[in-house]
Design a protein around this motif. Structure first.
Motif, PDB file in Angstrom:
ATOM      1  N   GLN A   1     -32.103 -26.892  30.162  1.00  9.77           N
ATOM      2  CA  GLN A   1     -31.443 -25.536  30.774  1.00  9.77           C
ATOM      3  C   GLN A   1     -32.172 -24.359  30.726  1.00  9.77           C
ATOM      4  O   GLN A   1     -32.539 -23.540  31.508  1.00  9.77           O
ATOM      5  CB  GLN A   1     -29.951 -25.623  30.776  1.00  9.77           C
ATOM      6  CG  GLN A   1     -29.172 -26.882  31.388  1.00  9.77           C
ATOM      7  CD  GLN A   1     -27.620 -26.731  31.292  1.00  9.77           C
ATOM      8  OE1 GLN A   1     -27.178 -25.914  30.472  1.00  9.77           O
ATOM      9  NE2 GLN A   1     -27.122 -27.533  32.179  1.00  9.77           N
TER      10      GLN A   1
ATOM     11  N   PHE B   1     -25.969 -32.749  33.653  1.00  8.91           N
ATOM     12  CA  PHE B   1     -24.779 -31.979  33.053  1.00  8.91           C
ATOM     13  C   PHE B   1     -24.948 -32.022  31.512  1.00  8.91           C
ATOM     14  O   PHE B   1     -25.415 -33.265  30.875  1.00  8.91           O
ATOM     15  CB  PHE B   1     -23.577 -32.917  33.792  1.00  8.91           C
ATOM     16  CG  PHE B   1     -22.274 -32.358  33.154  1.00  8.91           C
ATOM     17  CD1 PHE B   1     -21.667 -31.151  33.810  1.00  8.91           C
ATOM     18  CD2 PHE B   1     -21.624 -32.703  32.000  1.00  8.91           C
ATOM     19  CE1 PHE B   1     -20.526 -30.659  33.241  1.00  8.91           C
ATOM     20  CE2 PHE B   1     -20.413 -32.259  31.645  1.00  8.91           C
ATOM     21  CZ  PHE B   1     -20.009 -31.277  32.006  1.00  8.91           C
ATOM     22  N   THR B   2     -24.502 -31.117  30.926  1.00 10.22           N
ATOM     23  CA  THR B   2     -23.971 -31.268  29.653  1.00 10.22           C
ATOM     24  C   THR B   2     -22.850 -30.111  29.254  1.00 10.22           C
ATOM     25  O   THR B   2     -22.791 -29.399  30.134  1.00 10.22           O
ATOM     26  CB  THR B   2     -25.317 -30.623  28.967  1.00 10.22           C
ATOM     27  OG1 THR B   2     -24.712 -30.485  27.543  1.00 10.22           O
ATOM     28  CG2 THR B   2     -25.698 -29.314  29.285  1.00 10.22           C
ATOM     29  N   MET B   3     -22.052 -30.595  28.374  1.00  7.37           N
ATOM     30  CA  MET B   3     -21.016 -29.995  28.024  1.00  7.37           C
ATOM     31  C   MET B   3     -21.526 -28.668  27.132  1.00  7.37           C
ATOM     32  O   MET B   3     -20.548 -27.721  27.261  1.00  7.37           O
ATOM     33  CB  MET B   3     -20.024 -30.715  27.194  1.00  7.37           C
ATOM     34  CG  MET B   3     -19.124 -31.797  27.762  1.00  7.37           C
ATOM     35  SD  MET B   3     -18.203 -31.429  28.797  1.00  7.37           S
ATOM     36  CE  MET B   3     -16.715 -30.915  27.514  1.00  7.37           C
ATOM     37  N   ALA B   4     -22.359 -28.626  26.780  1.00  7.11           N
ATOM     38  CA  ALA B   4     -22.996 -27.599  25.891  1.00  7.11           C
ATOM     39  C   ALA B   4     -23.162 -26.307  26.672  1.00  7.11           C
ATOM     40  O   ALA B   4     -23.476 -26.247  28.120  1.00  7.11           O
ATOM     41  CB  ALA B   4     -24.235 -27.927  25.104  1.00  7.11           C
ATOM     42  N   LYS B   5     -22.971 -25.120  26.058  1.00  7.51           N
ATOM     43  CA  LYS B   5     -23.205 -23.646  26.711  1.00  7.51           C
ATOM     44  C   LYS B   5     -24.659 -23.226  26.464  1.00  7.51           C
ATOM     45  O   LYS B   5     -25.104 -23.945  25.463  1.00  7.51           O
ATOM     46  CB  LYS B   5     -22.444 -22.734  26.312  1.00  7.51           C
ATOM     47  CG  LYS B   5     -20.794 -23.178  26.474  1.00  7.51           C
ATOM     48  CD  LYS B   5     -19.874 -21.884  26.207  1.00  7.51           C
ATOM     49  CE  LYS B   5     -18.526 -22.331  26.606  1.00  7.51           C
ATOM     50  NZ  LYS B   5     -17.632 -21.029  26.468  1.00  7.51           N
ATOM     51  N   VAL B   6     -25.337 -22.607  27.140  1.00  7.69           N
ATOM     52  CA  VAL B   6     -26.585 -21.988  26.936  1.00  7.69           C
ATOM     53  C   VAL B   6     -26.341 -20.623  26.910  1.00  7.69           C
ATOM     54  O   VAL B   6     -25.539 -19.966  27.700  1.00  7.69           O
ATOM     55  CB  VAL B   6     -27.552 -22.604  27.755  1.00  7.69           C
ATOM     56  CG1 VAL B   6     -27.928 -23.883  27.563  1.00  7.69           C
ATOM     57  CG2 VAL B   6     -27.098 -22.124  29.267  1.00  7.69           C
ATOM     58  N   GLU B   7     -27.278 -19.841  26.232  1.00  4.95           N
ATOM     59  CA  GLU B   7     -27.421 -18.589  26.433  1.00  4.95           C
ATOM     60  C   GLU B   7     -28.571 -17.950  27.051  1.00  4.95           C
ATOM     61  O   GLU B   7     -29.667 -18.207  26.973  1.00  4.95           O
ATOM     62  CB  GLU B   7     -27.635 -17.696  24.953  1.00  4.95           C
ATOM     63  CG  GLU B   7     -27.009 -16.400  24.913  1.00  4.95           C
ATOM     64  CD  GLU B   7     -27.379 -15.760  23.431  1.00  4.95           C
ATOM     65  OE1 GLU B   7     -28.145 -16.169  22.809  1.00  4.95           O
ATOM     66  OE2 GLU B   7     -26.518 -14.922  22.986  1.00  4.95           O
ATOM     67  N   VAL B   8     -27.995 -17.234  28.309  1.00  2.00           N
ATOM     68  CA  VAL B   8     -29.002 -17.008  29.368  1.00  2.00           C
ATOM     69  C   VAL B   8     -28.736 -15.483  29.965  1.00  2.00           C
ATOM     70  O   VAL B   8     -27.653 -14.899  29.624  1.00  2.00           O
ATOM     71  CB  VAL B   8     -28.940 -17.818  30.702  1.00  2.00           C
ATOM     72  CG1 VAL B   8     -29.636 -19.146  30.341  1.00  2.00           C
ATOM     73  CG2 VAL B   8     -27.661 -17.865  31.273  1.00  2.00           C
TER      74      VAL B   8
END
Lengths: 354, 354
Positions: free
Chosen positions: B260, B278-285
């Motif tokens: 992502q 899909f992933t449960m993880a969050k990403v910093e964007v």
């Protein structure tokens, strides 16, 4: 000989803006606009206080919400002479492949006053004639507004206009505006004018009170509620008003990480999140929620000049109230006004008038 | 009396899947499909290994990529008897307000086998007849494929089909697929079939080699390059091939935070980022990049049943190669196969056949 003019230059972030004389003259395809007013935008403050870089090297006159009267016109633009106009905040070149395909917001040769070229914190501004928005002075007079005040149509009004229009808001929809300030307040009014019921979210009670009287059916103070209760309050509002629990239109206008997190957290199935405000900061989000909700996030850069007349009509027809949200200041007070806007002493949109 | 059938139940995350006998019978509007094959998807592994919750309480048979033959039909669905079909991975109700307005992907009464109802890791599955996709057995035979193998049209093919179609990919466009696995590999092929030139990015050289032979004009090993050099390589490819530097179509199919971040980092002016994995993880964007680039991010949940025939056509017409990317396994080996897919011992799409 050009016109004896002056403008206020930003020389470095935080350094006092400096008044400079210059000769204003219109080249081929250009006009000189005697500035009536220029709005002070969050974006200007970003350049000045936060070190966001302008595309044009400093020193540069900021200001991209400009109205005025055309006082000189170069070859090919003589039709504009004497006319009252709004200068679009983003001026596409009109000739490249992107422009020809209707992709004017991403024209790579576009000019933004106060970013690519000298802006409107000036007595005069030199801009391409192409794309100017004429202001009908009879209708303007009937509306009780000044030419200076409609300067903020450029950006503060047209940017949310483009966002609301592009998102596809229509009658019976639920729109949520995060950040009810200079841009967000108009986003509320435009969404209302498009037929939506509107929820406004902010951390400033005064702004919420103001917009509650101009288009917002529900206002929520985000400083007093957590994310979960904000979403629950909106869901309850939707239910009580017979609005859909799906397909919410969310407009992030605060340009803050907190606002972006709030906005992203409001995604529901089929939601549209419009990213209208800007911040350099990153936020931590579950991007996959777009997938899980079959939702979308749309960025909006400016507004095509073709849409300016329709946006201005909303003001001249009284569908969007402008007067309660602007206040005039003298251009010569620009340094004080910048500071007062930055420190939120000035809460309405400040328009600097030469 | 129903049909003597069996299915493999997930009782808890990580617990061995357990074989259960059941009576398969079709109620009103339903059919019983004798399963020919059911693909093992990343989503199944998410439920089983990562604790993603199924909508239906456990125990539940997983599996949402199902093909087979209709062996029983309830009242109103008799026309399906004996037919070879693919069961769409998401079955909208077809009757609610959302379905009537064409918003079937967000139908709140939708049924996803292996999530809302018992899935296809079974000898038989009971599903609504509405929305089934008939498979022309003469064309199937000509294509050299088995009915079991086209099970993966449900989801692995149709999900990227919907993403590519909705994004508006067309001839001469540049498409970039991040994650060239079970779904992403088909995304590459579908984008190619829609006329785009395609760049595939993965961390697995074998997958890149495979997709390089089936639709990808450029492959990039993300484990050997940083974000900046990936973007530079794609820009250089675009330039050398006469493709646009703007309006890239980016498909995030890896369903990983790293993928992502890579995908989000590839935004250019006017870009479309489709969130397919899909992933449960969050990403910093930097969410504001959507605004700065006038770009958009579109989430995609499944694919409307109406689009299945066109997606299947791509396979039967040989425009999308399926055989090199699937392998058959016995349903009775489901516990071993899950582990082998999870540990990447099996690299192709595993289809479980009763």
């Amino acid at each position: 000989m050009g016109i004896d003019a002056h403008r206020w230059l930003m020389t470095a972030p935080g350094a006092p803006l400096a008044r400079e004389r210059f000769d204003a003259r219109a080249g081929v395809g250009e006009v000189v606009v005697a500035v009536a007013g220029c709005g002070v935008c969050h974006t200007d403050l970003g350049y000045y206080y936060d070190g966001v870089r302008t595309n044009h090297a400093l020193p540069l006159a900021l200001g991209h919400e400009v109205s005025g009267r055309v006082v000189d016109a170069g070859p090919g633009e003589e039709r504009w002479l004497g006319k009252a106009v709004i200068v679009p905040a983003v001026l596409p070149c009109g000739e490249c492949d992107l422009c020809r395909r209707g992709k004017t917001p991403i024209c790579r040769a576009q000019k933004m006053p106060g970013n690519d070229i000298h802006g409107g914190f000036a007595s005069h501004i030199v801009v391409p004639g192409r794309g100017l928005c004429e202001v009908d002075e009879a209708r303007l007079a009937s509306s009780g507004l000044t030419l200076a005040h409609v300067s903020i149509v450029a950006d503060a009004l047209t940017t949310p206009y483009q966002a609301v229009s592009r998102a596809g808001v229509g009658p019976g929809d639920l729109a949520i505006v995060v950040g009810a300030g200079g841009v967000g307040g108009y986003c509320v009014q435009v969404a209302r004018a498009f037929g939506a019921r509107v929820v406004a979210i902010d951390v400033d009670e005064a702004k919420l009170a103001a917009i509650g009287a101009h288009g917002a059916s529900l206002t929520i103070d985000a400083s007093a509620h957590d994310q979960k209760s904000i979403k629950a309050a909106i869901a309850a509002f939707a239910k009580s008003e017979g609005l859909r629990p799906t397909e919410w239109f969310i407009f992030e206008c605060s340009g803050t990480p907190a606002g972006q997190l709030t906005a992203f957290g409001l995604l529901v199935h089929g939601a549209t999140l419009s990213v209208v405000g800007f911040t350099m900061a990153k936020v931590e989000v579950r991007l996959s929620n777009l997938m899980a909700f079959d939702a979308r996030a749309i960025g909006n850069w400016g507004c095509p000049p073709e849409s300016y007349p329709a946006a201005l009509d909303l003001v001249l027809d009284g569908k969007v109230a402008l007067a309660p949200f602007v206040e005039s200041h003298r251009l010569d007070d620009i340094n004080r006004v910048f500071a007062d806007v930055h420190h939120k002493v000035i809460k309405r949109r400040a328009v600097l008038e030469p």
